[in-house]
Scaffold this active site. Sequence first.
Site, short mmCIF file in Angstrom:
data_model
loop_
_atom_site.label_atom_id
_atom_site.label_comp_id
_atom_site.label_asym_id
_atom_site.label_seq_id
_atom_site.Cartn_x
_atom_site.Cartn_y
_atom_site.Cartn_z
N CYS A 11 32.94 -18.18 2.07
CA CYS A 11 31.79 -18.52 2.91
C CYS A 11 30.82 -17.33 2.94
CB CYS A 11 32.25 -18.87 4.32
SG CYS A 11 32.77 -17.44 5.28
N CYS A 14 32.23 -14.07 4.20
CA CYS A 14 33.15 -13.44 3.24
C CYS A 14 32.36 -12.72 2.15
CB CYS A 14 34.07 -14.49 2.62
SG CYS A 14 35.00 -15.46 3.83
#
Lengths: 77, 138
Positions: A11, A14
């Site tokens: 995501c 991240c």
Amino acid sequence: MKKIQILGTGCPKCRKLTELAEKAADELGIAYELIKVTELDEIMRFGVMMTPGLAVDGEVKAAGRIPDVEEIKKMIA
Amino acid sequence: MAECCGGGNRLVYACSGGADVGEIADRVARKLVKTGFARPSCLAGVGGHVPGFVASATGDVVNIVIDGCSVACALKTLEQVGADMTHFVLTDMGLKKGRTPVEDAVIDRIAETIRIKSSGRVEESPASTHDGCACGGC
């Protein structure tokens, strides 16, 4: 060589942590290997219940937040 | 696996003690997870100082901590790692230790009360229950 592991399935948070970890390691000038751990089962085995997570040499240093570059430097130094 | 997450940033812990109120605390926590209100974590992991669990508890999250009684073992466990939390004690919510049946009506009522009292601390999108990432919303 330091092993830096980014725990997260990919995501934006991240990816941001990946970017900051690379920057921190580059600024420190250390030799490192950056590994993205994306499988949820493997992330859970670290005990990380909230991503993104950062592990250095297998030990979790942060989870559920994005540390800044200076903090990451201390974690991986 | 989903590309991304869509959830809130609540983690829930229960004392899961041996008394009826400990069992209710456990089942309430599981209900909050099953309904997507919070994500599960593990009090034993925090108490055992497993780095991942400690880092998760001290991250940018809202820890919902449910103790069955005022001995507050779960609270004390989370305090050891310096975690902030929203704390609930079931005996302060009207349950009687040793005299409360462990039944769905009780669990549903307590879960709803905790859900209402814990809302508003984070964005209202429910924690995701899919197999995607476990971030606090991205």
